[in-house]
Design a protein around this motif. Sequence first.
Motif, PDB file in Angstrom:
ATOM      1  N   VAL A  21     -20.435 -16.527  40.104  1.00 51.26           N
ATOM      2  CA  VAL A  21     -19.765 -15.281  40.465  1.00 51.26           C
ATOM      3  C   VAL A  21     -20.235 -14.883  41.853  1.00 51.26           C
ATOM      4  CG1 VAL A  21     -19.435 -12.859  39.904  1.00 51.26           C
ATOM      5  CG2 VAL A  21     -19.630 -14.547  38.069  1.00 51.26           C
ATOM      6  N   GLU A  22     -19.291 -14.731  42.747  1.00 47.81           N
ATOM      7  CA  GLU A  22     -19.595 -14.273  44.099  1.00 47.81           C
ATOM      8  C   GLU A  22     -18.975 -12.897  44.261  1.00 47.81           C
ATOM      9  OE1 GLU A  22     -17.996 -17.161  46.767  1.00 47.81           O
ATOM     10  OE2 GLU A  22     -19.138 -18.799  45.894  1.00 47.81           O
ATOM     11  N   HIS A  23     -19.721 -11.983  44.880  1.00 51.71           N
ATOM     12  CA  HIS A  23     -19.153 -10.652  45.095  1.00 51.71           C
ATOM     13  C   HIS A  23     -19.703 -10.009  46.362  1.00 51.71           C
ATOM     14  CE1 HIS A  23     -22.915  -9.387  43.146  1.00 51.71           C
ATOM     15  NE2 HIS A  23     -22.739  -8.253  43.787  1.00 51.71           N
ATOM     16  N   GLU A  24     -18.930  -9.065  46.872  1.00 48.11           N
ATOM     17  CA  GLU A  24     -19.308  -8.246  48.014  1.00 48.11           C
ATOM     18  C   GLU A  24     -18.942  -6.809  47.672  1.00 48.11           C
ATOM     19  OE1 GLU A  24     -17.293  -9.499  51.529  1.00 48.11           O
ATOM     20  OE2 GLU A  24     -17.761 -11.600  51.199  1.00 48.11           O
ATOM     21  N   GLN A  25     -19.747  -5.875  48.149  1.00 43.75           N
ATOM     22  CA  GLN A  25     -19.390  -4.477  47.934  1.00 43.75           C
ATOM     23  C   GLN A  25     -19.848  -3.623  49.107  1.00 43.75           C
ATOM     24  OE1 GLN A  25     -21.535  -4.028  44.213  1.00 43.75           O
ATOM     25  NE2 GLN A  25     -22.638  -2.317  45.092  1.00 43.75           N
ATOM     26  N   ASN A  45     -15.545  -0.328  48.055  1.00 43.38           N
ATOM     27  CA  ASN A  45     -14.798  -1.574  48.141  1.00 43.38           C
ATOM     28  C   ASN A  45     -15.609  -2.652  47.447  1.00 43.38           C
ATOM     29  OD1 ASN A  45     -14.096  -4.245  49.338  1.00 43.38           O
ATOM     30  ND2 ASN A  45     -12.580  -3.012  50.411  1.00 43.38           N
ATOM     31  N   PHE A  46     -14.988  -3.347  46.494  1.00 45.64           N
ATOM     32  CA  PHE A  46     -15.670  -4.378  45.719  1.00 45.64           C
ATOM     33  C   PHE A  46     -14.769  -5.598  45.632  1.00 45.64           C
ATOM     34  CE2 PHE A  46     -16.578  -6.551  41.727  1.00 45.64           C
ATOM     35  CZ  PHE A  46     -17.959  -6.727  41.822  1.00 45.64           C
ATOM     36  N   ASP A  47     -15.324  -6.769  45.885  1.00 43.70           N
ATOM     37  CA  ASP A  47     -14.549  -7.996  45.807  1.00 43.70           C
ATOM     38  C   ASP A  47     -15.381  -9.064  45.107  1.00 43.70           C
ATOM     39  OD1 ASP A  47     -12.515  -9.816  46.139  1.00 43.70           O
ATOM     40  OD2 ASP A  47     -12.943 -10.227  48.243  1.00 43.70           O
ATOM     41  N   ASN A  48     -14.748  -9.815  44.202  1.00 40.22           N
ATOM     42  CA  ASN A  48     -15.401 -10.982  43.607  1.00 40.22           C
ATOM     43  C   ASN A  48     -14.358 -12.056  43.357  1.00 40.22           C
ATOM     44  OD1 ASN A  48     -14.155 -10.609  41.074  1.00 40.22           O
ATOM     45  ND2 ASN A  48     -15.864  -9.449  40.266  1.00 40.22           N
ATOM     46  N   ASN A  49     -14.788 -13.201  42.856  1.00 39.46           N
ATOM     47  CA  ASN A  49     -13.855 -14.311  42.679  1.00 39.46           C
ATOM     48  C   ASN A  49     -13.025 -14.215  41.399  1.00 39.46           C
ATOM     49  OD1 ASN A  49     -16.301 -14.721  41.379  1.00 39.46           O
ATOM     50  ND2 ASN A  49     -16.279 -16.929  41.611  1.00 39.46           N
ATOM     51  N   PHE A  50     -13.028 -13.067  40.703  1.00 39.62           N
ATOM     52  CA  PHE A  50     -12.162 -12.849  39.545  1.00 39.62           C
ATOM     53  C   PHE A  50     -10.995 -11.921  39.868  1.00 39.62           C
ATOM     54  CE2 PHE A  50     -16.197 -13.914  37.395  1.00 39.62           C
ATOM     55  CZ  PHE A  50     -15.758 -15.022  36.692  1.00 39.62           C
ATOM     56  N   LEU A  51     -11.011 -11.306  41.042  1.00 42.18           N
ATOM     57  CA  LEU A  51      -9.951 -10.381  41.433  1.00 42.18           C
ATOM     58  C   LEU A  51      -8.992 -11.066  42.398  1.00 42.18           C
ATOM     59  CD1 LEU A  51     -12.127  -7.197  42.107  1.00 42.18           C
ATOM     60  CD2 LEU A  51     -10.876  -7.776  40.030  1.00 42.18           C
TER      61      LEU A  51
END
Length: 109
Positions: free
Chosen positions: A7-11, A39-45
């Motif tokens: 799981v990769e994410h940025e916020q 703002n939130f981003d991961n590889n499931f969105l």
Amino acid sequence: GPSALTVEHEQLAVDLKGRVGIAIDQVLAYGIVGITAYNFDNNFLTEPLEQSGFSVGAGVDFLATDNLFVGVEFLSRFPSGEITVIGQTDTIEHESNINTVSVRAGFKF
């Protein structure tokens, strides 16, 4: 063997807030009202979750010396926004409640 799930994410969160309070001797007690953006981003969105909303809280600062203060603050954020999960076609309304407690020290010049 079993495969690993990565799981990769940025916020990113930004608060713009104002405070109003009362000072008695070396103590400043205050209330907070403001706006928050998240703002939130991961590889499931399929695209980043962008939320905005309001924030409320309270805090107290204590003047330890003529130039040094210490304080504690509680802030509750209520952002909301729409998300789309990979593999889904419908968007979902997503509401958050993010609570934080901050402890700080600072100098007055």
